[in-house]
Design a protein around this motif. Structure first.
Motif, PDB file in Angstrom:
ATOM      1  N   GLU A  78      52.086  14.933  -4.737  1.00 22.73           N
ATOM      2  CA  GLU A  78      52.396  15.732  -5.919  1.00 22.73           C
ATOM      3  C   GLU A  78      53.781  15.407  -6.465  1.00 22.73           C
ATOM      4  OE1 GLU A  78      52.412  20.386  -7.444  1.00 22.73           O
ATOM      5  OE2 GLU A  78      51.636  19.863  -5.462  1.00 22.73           O
ATOM      6  N   ALA A  79      54.709  15.076  -5.573  1.00 20.76           N
ATOM      7  CA  ALA A  79      56.063  14.736  -6.019  1.00 20.76           C
ATOM      8  C   ALA A  79      56.050  13.492  -6.897  1.00 20.76           C
ATOM      9  CB  ALA A  79      56.972  14.511  -4.802  1.00 20.76           C
ATOM     10  N   VAL A  80      55.285  12.477  -6.471  1.00 20.75           N
ATOM     11  CA  VAL A  80      55.192  11.231  -7.233  1.00 20.75           C
ATOM     12  C   VAL A  80      54.489  11.477  -8.566  1.00 20.75           C
ATOM     13  CG1 VAL A  80      54.174   8.916  -7.285  1.00 20.75           C
ATOM     14  CG2 VAL A  80      55.234   9.762  -5.185  1.00 20.75           C
ATOM     15  N   VAL A  81      53.355  12.173  -8.509  1.00 16.07           N
ATOM     16  CA  VAL A  81      52.568  12.438  -9.715  1.00 16.07           C
ATOM     17  C   VAL A  81      53.367  13.276 -10.712  1.00 16.07           C
ATOM     18  CG1 VAL A  81      50.503  13.564 -10.616  1.00 16.07           C
ATOM     19  CG2 VAL A  81      50.373  12.232  -8.508  1.00 16.07           C
ATOM     20  N   LYS A  82      54.036  14.297 -10.222  1.00 14.36           N
ATOM     21  CA  LYS A  82      54.793  15.171 -11.123  1.00 14.36           C
ATOM     22  C   LYS A  82      55.976  14.436 -11.740  1.00 14.36           C
ATOM     23  CE  LYS A  82      54.967  19.578 -10.426  1.00 14.36           C
ATOM     24  NZ  LYS A  82      55.232  20.965  -9.968  1.00 14.36           N
ATOM     25  N   THR A  83      56.639  13.573 -10.961  1.00 16.89           N
ATOM     26  CA  THR A  83      57.759  12.792 -11.491  1.00 16.89           C
ATOM     27  C   THR A  83      57.299  11.922 -12.653  1.00 16.89           C
ATOM     28  OG1 THR A  83      58.908  12.727  -9.356  1.00 16.89           O
ATOM     29  CG2 THR A  83      59.496  11.037 -10.957  1.00 16.89           C
ATOM     30  N   ILE A  99      41.445  13.855 -11.211  1.00 14.73           N
ATOM     31  CA  ILE A  99      41.591  14.459 -12.542  1.00 14.73           C
ATOM     32  C   ILE A  99      42.112  15.885 -12.406  1.00 14.73           C
ATOM     33  CG2 ILE A  99      40.336  15.300 -14.573  1.00 14.73           C
ATOM     34  CD1 ILE A  99      38.465  12.910 -14.291  1.00 14.73           C
ATOM     35  N   GLN A 100      41.557  16.635 -11.458  1.00  9.74           N
ATOM     36  CA  GLN A 100      41.987  18.011 -11.238  1.00  9.74           C
ATOM     37  C   GLN A 100      43.444  18.074 -10.806  1.00  9.74           C
ATOM     38  OE1 GLN A 100      38.897  19.113  -8.401  1.00  9.74           O
ATOM     39  NE2 GLN A 100      37.884  20.393  -9.938  1.00  9.74           N
ATOM     40  N   LEU A 101      43.858  17.157  -9.939  1.00 13.93           N
ATOM     41  CA  LEU A 101      45.248  17.128  -9.477  1.00 13.93           C
ATOM     42  C   LEU A 101      46.197  16.909 -10.646  1.00 13.93           C
ATOM     43  CD1 LEU A 101      47.558  16.867  -7.418  1.00 13.93           C
ATOM     44  CD2 LEU A 101      46.942  14.445  -7.175  1.00 13.93           C
ATOM     45  N   VAL A 102      45.911  15.917 -11.466  1.00 10.52           N
ATOM     46  CA  VAL A 102      46.782  15.580 -12.588  1.00 10.52           C
ATOM     47  C   VAL A 102      46.828  16.712 -13.611  1.00 10.52           C
ATOM     48  CG1 VAL A 102      47.077  14.001 -14.520  1.00 10.52           C
ATOM     49  CG2 VAL A 102      46.509  13.095 -12.273  1.00 10.52           C
ATOM     50  N   GLN A 103      45.666  17.296 -13.905  1.00  7.19           N
ATOM     51  CA  GLN A 103      45.643  18.375 -14.888  1.00  7.19           C
ATOM     52  C   GLN A 103      46.280  19.656 -14.347  1.00  7.19           C
ATOM     53  OE1 GLN A 103      41.484  18.527 -16.373  1.00  7.19           O
ATOM     54  NE2 GLN A 103      42.297  17.525 -18.200  1.00  7.19           N
ATOM     55  N   SER A 104      46.295  19.825 -13.025  1.00  5.58           N
ATOM     56  CA  SER A 104      46.884  21.028 -12.440  1.00  5.58           C
ATOM     57  C   SER A 104      48.391  21.094 -12.642  1.00  5.58           C
ATOM     58  CB  SER A 104      46.574  21.098 -10.938  1.00  5.58           C
ATOM     59  OG  SER A 104      47.310  20.116 -10.204  1.00  5.58           O
ATOM     60  N   ILE A 105      49.004  19.945 -12.926  1.00  8.77           N
ATOM     61  CA  ILE A 105      50.453  19.946 -13.170  1.00  8.77           C
ATOM     62  C   ILE A 105      50.769  19.843 -14.662  1.00  8.77           C
ATOM     63  CG2 ILE A 105      51.013  19.010 -10.905  1.00  8.77           C
ATOM     64  CD1 ILE A 105      51.376  16.296 -12.134  1.00  8.77           C
ATOM     65  N   GLY A 106      49.730  20.035 -15.482  1.00  4.44           N
ATOM     66  CA  GLY A 106      49.964  20.148 -16.912  1.00  4.44           C
ATOM     67  C   GLY A 106      49.814  18.894 -17.737  1.00  4.44           C
ATOM     68  N   VAL A 107      49.264  17.824 -17.164  1.00  3.89           N
ATOM     69  CA  VAL A 107      49.079  16.591 -17.941  1.00  3.89           C
ATOM     70  C   VAL A 107      47.902  16.772 -18.904  1.00  3.89           C
ATOM     71  CG1 VAL A 107      48.497  14.135 -17.829  1.00  3.89           C
ATOM     72  CG2 VAL A 107      49.991  15.143 -16.096  1.00  3.89           C
TER      73      VAL A 107
END
Length: 227
Positions: A78-83, A99-107
């Motif tokens: 999550e740290a890498v993806v969110k950065t 897809i769910q992971l990426v969209q969960s942080i607002g992408v």
């Protein structure tokens, strides 16, 4: 960098800014000592998010007109993806979970491509309901599934490449030949599906520049086929 750090809460991750005279190895040694002296020998990892930022900036300096899409399967931390999300990168997702992971942080869905040429029908439906329209394909079977479950998708045709000089060859599994590509473009038109681009993968670990040159040439040829 401070703006990126502000996107994380203290509860999510432990951040350390290096003071002058200290190195990442100093921090790592300190962490090892802390864990060693504890009864709980839990595993941990250390990531230099600053290095990700530097590489992203280097990309934009060298290729200002090209938007990078990060392959989440490489490292879904999550740290890498969110950065990367804060930096404005796009995301190459290979599954519903990614897809769910990426969209969960607002992408937003516009910054996601469902880049798996062979998708489950249920996951195509999930992409459609999540607003993710861009996705790859390399066969008529895939076109039929997409026409049924996501007719408003924006499709990218994945072509095969000469990946003989790659460490991990992928064209044995994925990619349409130039001859097949023409037939697929015609079939997509019959199904009223939108083709927006061409993609390729020269295989993991390929360091031969001529392989990329030939792949780009083939992609341009396919693009011309589509008018």
């Amino acid at each position: 960098m401070s703006g990126i750090m502000g996107s994380f809460s203290k509860e999510e991750l432990e951040f350390t800014f290096l003071d002058e005279g200290f190195t990442a190895k100093d921090i790592l040694d300190q962490k090892i000592n802390e864990v060693s002296s504890s009864d709980d020998k839990d595993a941990f990892y250390v990531a230099d998010l600053g290095d990700i930022v530097k590489k992203h900036m280097r990309w934009h300096k060298a290729l200002p007109r090209v938007t990078p899409f990060y392959a989440v399967k490489c490292n879904d931390s999550e740290a890498v993806v969110k950065t990367l999300a804060v930096l404005g990168a796009g995301f190459d997702c290979a599954s519903k979970t990614e897809i769910q992971l990426v969209q969960s942080i607002g992408v937003p869905p516009e910054r996601i491509i469902y880049a798996n040429p062979c998708k489950q029908l249920s996951q195509i439906k999930h992409a459609a309901s999540s607003g993710v329209r861009m996705m790859t394909f390399d066969s008529e079977v895939e076109l039929m599934k997409i026409a049924r479950a996501h007719p408003k998708a924006k499709l990218v045709l994945r072509i095969t490449t000469d990946d003989s000089k790659a460490v991990c060859r992928l064209s044995v599994k994925f990619g349409a030949t130039l001859k097949t590509s023409r037939l697929l473009l015609e079939r997509a038109k019959e199904l009223d599906l939108a083709i927006v681009g061409v993609s390729f993968h020269v295989g993991s670990g390929c360091t031969d520049p001529e392989t990329f040159v030939q792949a780009i040439s083939d992609a341009r040829c396919v693009f011309d086929m589509g008018g």
